[in-house]
Design an enzyme around this catalytic site. Structure first.
Site, PDB file in Angstrom:
ATOM      1  N   VAL A   1       0.832  -1.207   0.000  1.00 38.13           N
ATOM      2  CA  VAL A   1       0.000   0.000   0.000  1.00 38.13           C
ATOM      3  C   VAL A   1       0.868   1.258   0.000  1.00 38.13           C
ATOM      4  O   VAL A   1       1.690   1.450   0.899  1.00 38.13           O
ATOM      5  CB  VAL A   1      -0.976   0.005   1.188  1.00 38.13           C
ATOM      6  CG1 VAL A   1      -1.691   1.360   1.295  1.00 38.13           C
ATOM      7  CG2 VAL A   1      -1.996  -1.113   1.024  1.00 38.13           C
ATOM      8  N   TRP A   2       0.683   2.077  -1.032  1.00 31.84           N
ATOM      9  CA  TRP A   2       1.250   3.418  -1.066  1.00 31.84           C
ATOM     10  C   TRP A   2       0.313   4.291  -0.213  1.00 31.84           C
ATOM     11  O   TRP A   2      -0.821   4.554  -0.622  1.00 31.84           O
ATOM     12  CB  TRP A   2       1.228   3.960  -2.489  1.00 31.84           C
ATOM     13  CG  TRP A   2       2.331   3.659  -3.431  1.00 31.84           C
ATOM     14  CD1 TRP A   2       3.162   4.574  -4.032  1.00 31.84           C
ATOM     15  CD2 TRP A   2       2.744   2.386  -3.975  1.00 31.84           C
ATOM     16  NE1 TRP A   2       4.038   3.937  -4.895  1.00 31.84           N
ATOM     17  CE2 TRP A   2       3.808   2.608  -4.867  1.00 31.84           C
ATOM     18  CE3 TRP A   2       2.316   1.063  -3.758  1.00 31.84           C
ATOM     19  CZ2 TRP A   2       4.444   1.569  -5.559  1.00 31.84           C
ATOM     20  CZ3 TRP A   2       2.940   0.032  -4.446  1.00 31.84           C
ATOM     21  CH2 TRP A   2       3.993   0.281  -5.325  1.00 31.84           C
TER      22      TRP A   2
ATOM     23  N   ILE B   1       4.172  -1.430   3.358  1.00 35.08           N
ATOM     24  CA  ILE B   1       3.625  -0.077   3.413  1.00 35.08           C
ATOM     25  C   ILE B   1       4.685   0.889   2.916  1.00 35.08           C
ATOM     26  O   ILE B   1       5.834   0.847   3.365  1.00 35.08           O
ATOM     27  CB  ILE B   1       3.219   0.284   4.861  1.00 35.08           C
ATOM     28  CG1 ILE B   1       2.128  -0.680   5.352  1.00 35.08           C
ATOM     29  CG2 ILE B   1       2.774   1.729   4.951  1.00 35.08           C
ATOM     30  CD1 ILE B   1       1.989  -0.739   6.853  1.00 35.08           C
ATOM     31  N   LYS B   2       4.258   1.749   2.000  1.00 37.73           N
ATOM     32  CA  LYS B   2       5.179   2.734   1.464  1.00 37.73           C
ATOM     33  C   LYS B   2       4.712   4.116   1.878  1.00 37.73           C
ATOM     34  O   LYS B   2       3.572   4.490   1.581  1.00 37.73           O
ATOM     35  CB  LYS B   2       5.192   2.627  -0.062  1.00 37.73           C
ATOM     36  CG  LYS B   2       6.180   3.549  -0.716  1.00 37.73           C
ATOM     37  CD  LYS B   2       5.996   3.524  -2.229  1.00 37.73           C
ATOM     38  CE  LYS B   2       6.672   4.730  -2.863  1.00 37.73           C
ATOM     39  NZ  LYS B   2       6.142   5.009  -4.205  1.00 37.73           N
ATOM     40  N   VAL B   3       5.571   4.848   2.560  1.00 35.54           N
ATOM     41  CA  VAL B   3       5.230   6.223   2.943  1.00 35.54           C
ATOM     42  C   VAL B   3       6.362   7.159   2.517  1.00 35.54           C
ATOM     43  O   VAL B   3       7.429   6.709   2.097  1.00 35.54           O
ATOM     44  CB  VAL B   3       5.010   6.359   4.472  1.00 35.54           C
ATOM     45  CG1 VAL B   3       3.756   5.603   4.911  1.00 35.54           C
ATOM     46  CG2 VAL B   3       6.227   5.859   5.241  1.00 35.54           C
TER      47      VAL B   3
END
Lengths: 308, 308, 308, 308, 308
Positions: free
Chosen positions: A170-171, A205-207
């Protein structure tokens, strides 16, 4: 090659998942230069869709070609290559089995103006299966008024992907009427974005690398009362990773806008020192000449390997 | 007749597709005057729906009759004939097997005023199968606030069509609140429109001949910094073709409004010189008397065959 | 261990339900310190999603870890532990069979601003089955303009859950354009919220402890004309329980914002004296150090056991 | 009785349709006074729904009864009787096989005010099958901002009806924010409405008798440049019929508001002289006493039979 | 017991329906004090949902209990008892077979403010089957801008119910932006509401007793021109019944707000004298002490039996 102990440990955090999903997670963690280390560097190329072909590829014209990116990811020793449907379809047969693929299932462009940010769903879990992918990707914009549409689509994608043995990346990019422009990278907002993605069932998870500012008044009180350290990037990354189930979800950080190499390397060190799981580096790699890009990605990987 | 080497090369760009889809793509590339050349001239007749019957057919009254267009496409040696459901249904049995058909799956009209442009879905992949078509067509309006509805419908159509062995032709016509009227044919916008269609999985992409102006400020910076040539139509077509996966997707250009023959021929030469894959010529053909139309289409095809 | 007479009596109120649903209801009523008493104390931890990780867990950092809450619920002798998908997935395998689980199927966050409050559906009945849960949870906001979307989603969830032998717990929290901020806990509104949840087919209903104010003019007339007692919390709880089918639905009360222990204990006594079925205590437990939380929950349970 | 040559010719225009659909089309063309002539007079009674029972039936109270209209259509020798679900259900069993029925699948009323006109779908193709109907009817309002919803529902109805061997009759009544009130019967708009219905796959198209005015500026240019004759009703009807695939779709005309008999007869003659396929006459028939209605319908049919 | 001749006659009006649906219609017409008379008195209790528990039940506290209403309907000799899901589920097992049940499939509440009135769908045809009901109920608000959503949901419910042998009772209550507050009970509007419900396929129609005022200008002309009598309640009821297919659909009238007994009895006489099929009496019965309610319902039934 047997899985490394670190990869086994990481897999143990996803004990509710079926073996198929764990297998694909293991594939990405066990591929490329960082294989087995528990760290990841991923090449994402969705900028043609998101920003336009000229802004994305004119700086390095071979990058107009979809094959270019498959080869770059392979040669650089990345853990995976992530792109929208068209880019993956163009090379998936030729490069079948050569590099783990992540199919981005939704995308925005810079031509339309929507009242609230919400990417269009542009591919499906079935497409990912058909193309031999190891994972699907999906972008949410926490703080958008279109939240429910995005989260509800994500929920169905996560469920369908799991059934097919695919983990979901998830971006999580806060954006929309709920926060200010500066708030998009505020430490409280980025930590919250990581938590939301984790609660939605994201495997990775991409933040964005968080900044020191705090956006929400209620959050500010908590940071002050409990003395949460947010001074250095390492502090902030540590807090974000903690916010993703106390470090039990894979959190990686985007490279963001193209910037000079030294600044990028400092950022990577901060991410590493804070316990981040790696980076996803697009414009900073494919917009440079291929040799420079290969060197840069090698340097980034060296940092994650613990070389000073 | 065996496929030409050029057609085989073009098919190789679609290596993720199933044999059924490749077969129908080959059919269109191997039919008519330009068969085997890798170039295409298609007759599209959706103007009755889009602009009204009077504006479309009164100039040449035999064109009110659906059979007229089947026969015109056959006699002119076009690669395919594209139209909405009603027009194809009216002749598909009589002309079965005589000419590759493309069923346009969505359409707008000029009576309704919508807040954001978005064509209505007016036919289905099943209709295309039932009528013996070689492909389906779908129009998107990048820059419309209704982007997500259009792209998400397109995604499902592309997937369903593929499963049935049908390639998808995308009319990618920027329009809507995201850009100015002039921006609809700006070079940056047209190139971006081609990229979006390609990323969505389109097999063939139809855009308008781009003009020299640049719409988006961010894009302008890229064009200036990287000296992308956009002076001549050939330059611009080359850039658009490059923007569609470095020339690995079939991009054809519309003829646009009815205009005088000389201007049209100049335009076709520009498209050819820039490496465009062909033209889709509606009003400029069926609004002329049949003999003139046949001559005009022959002249266009001659240009694509490389005759000066 | 045989079911207690009280639990059998409670089950008799749900005589339209299938044995599977009754079994899971019985499991929750027969687990933990209050097993068999007909009273319940549940640990809910959705605040990471709803308020953010910092505001929720920084006060007691071990609580960032999903396992922490499973263990807390077990050690405290709670009847069940309720959380969103991500938190349950993280520990469901490790704690399988150790504690009844309630999967919350929808959630809001504090980043987005929606025109009318409406939680996003973030998990499914299938997820609950897959994770071994005893019930599903769903939040409605009576008084929101998004009422129909919420109630219609709830209707389908209740039906699907029943078919799978799962009872539904409804968080009924009035909020939105139909009432004032103070009205959210007004006695007439809370009683009405309990009635709506019961009419929707909820097996267990969670409301906030009601205050003495009356929100709606029409309701005020009824309270005055019929002298409904609302002075003490016990009076009001009694009225709310009566409003849920004359006490034939399980109604439990939230602990609300973190507050001092004495105030909380007084509230619990009021709930008990009014015939409430128990409490659902989140922030007041997991935001304290573990030992204090265990003591507090023990004290609460003692009150429900009838100890002064 | 063998089909007439004219009916065979008409069926030949629908050569993409399956035998079941052609059979039902033939049934309507071969029933009643005009059987075999290729002309049709249909009795439609949806005014109870659309305008209210008082405005529709008080002028001739026996018409409140659903049976009345079945009998009127039979006795008058109409080709078919068209009505909404309730009216057909009330008599379909009693009159089974006595008269071809057309089930209107959508309806508006005069109580609600919608932002853009859009009838509610009030019955289904399955209902039409169940009730023994020969066709389904559907109303679109070209020029409404709700265009896409209407056309997309129509598309699915046409497809489902075809699969069940039922032709579709489209009431194409321009209305909505795209045009002026006068424009609703302007010649350009009516011709365009006929074209849209034909392109959507309608087998029979019902429009209002067009007036001489031209609504759209772009259309006006075409009418003037190409000297399209629109002076007399016969001219205009001829143009509308031409606009529906050069006369290869059945176009019939509504009688419109109740008017005096002489004016109505003049109108019918104009429709006949312009090559219209017939009339659909509701208020002008059932609002008169039965004997007068029978005479009027007989006179109308005589005109279509070519009697002066 | 054999069906009465009157019931057989009524069933003959529904000759398109399957035997299952006719059977359930017969059950309701053949149950209770009015069995076989063709008249009906039904007990509806949805006010807890629609107005709140306090406004509904505080006047007679035993009515908080769902069992109370089953027993009241049985003891009073009502033809059926109608309520939302929760109320029916609470007693359906205990009272199985004792009284025909009507499950109300949609409901509003008085907490939310919606732009246009539209009840939420709160139960399904499947629920009605599961609970042993004889019919389903559904409320529409003609004159609401949400018309299409309501009618389209109703259409699907009627169809699904029929397939399962269940008749549909439509509460047709005009309300919304299309009419004034006074217009909600205007004679033209109530007659129109009955027509709409009948056209939608309703088997039984519930409207409010109409007043003498006329809401719509166009309707007024029709009433005046054709001298439709609307002076007395009996006149108006007769006109409403005529508007529902000339008396060939069952039309019953609501009791409306609680009022004094004499006024209610006068109203019932007017309904009877106008040929109404009966009454549905909620607040006027369950808000009185049980004995008074039983007497009142007995008196009402006596009026319908023709006792002066």
């Amino acid at each position: 090659m047997a899985l490394s102990e670190r990869v086994k440990q990481i897999l143990s955090w996803y004990s509710s998942d079926n073996p198929g999903t764990l297998t694909n997670l293991a594939r990405m963690l066990s591929y490329g230069t960082l294989a087995g280390s528990g760290k990841m560097v991923i090449l994402p190329v969705d900028q043609g869709f998101e920003h336009g072909p000229h802004r994305s590829f004119a700086a390095n014209p071979p990058a107009y070609d979809p094959d270019y990116h498959f080869q770059l990811a392979i040669d650089a020793g990345c853990n995976a290559y992530a792109a929208p449907l068209g880019f993956l379809e163009a090379g998936a047969a030729r490069f079948a089995g050569d590099i783990p693929l992540i199919l981005k299932l939704n995308n925005s462009d810079s031509l339309s103006k929507l009242a609230e940010p919400c990417s269009a769903v542009t591919a499906s879990v079935k497409d990912a299966m058909r193309l031999g992918c190891c994972a699907v990707g999906y972008t949410i914009y926490p703080a958008s008024g279109a939240r429910n549409a995005m989260l509800e689509a994500l929920r169905e994608i996560v469920a369908e992907a799991k059934e097919h043995g695919l983990p979901t990346v998830v971006w999580s990019y806060p954006r929309g009427s709920g926060i200010s422009k500066e708030g998009e990278t505020a430490i409280d907002v980025v930590a919250y974005a990581a938590q939301i993605a984790a609660q939605m069932g994201a495997h990775m998870i991409k933040v964005k690398p968080p900044k020191e500012n705090i956006e929400q008044a209620e959050a500010k009180k908590a940071y002050e009362k409990h003395n949460i350290p947010v001074k250095t990037l390492a502090d902030r990354v540590r807090h974000v990773v903690q916010s993703a189930f106390n470090g039990r979800r894979i959190v990686i950080f985007s490279g963001g806008e193209a910037k000079d190499t030294a600044a990028l390397m400092d950022e990577i060190k901060g991410i590493r020192d804070g316990g981040g799981f790696g980076s996803i580096i697009g414009r900073n790699s494919f917009q440079r000449p291929r040799d420079e890009a290969l060197k840069l990605l090698r340097d980034v990987m060296n940092i994650y390997k613990g070389k000073p």
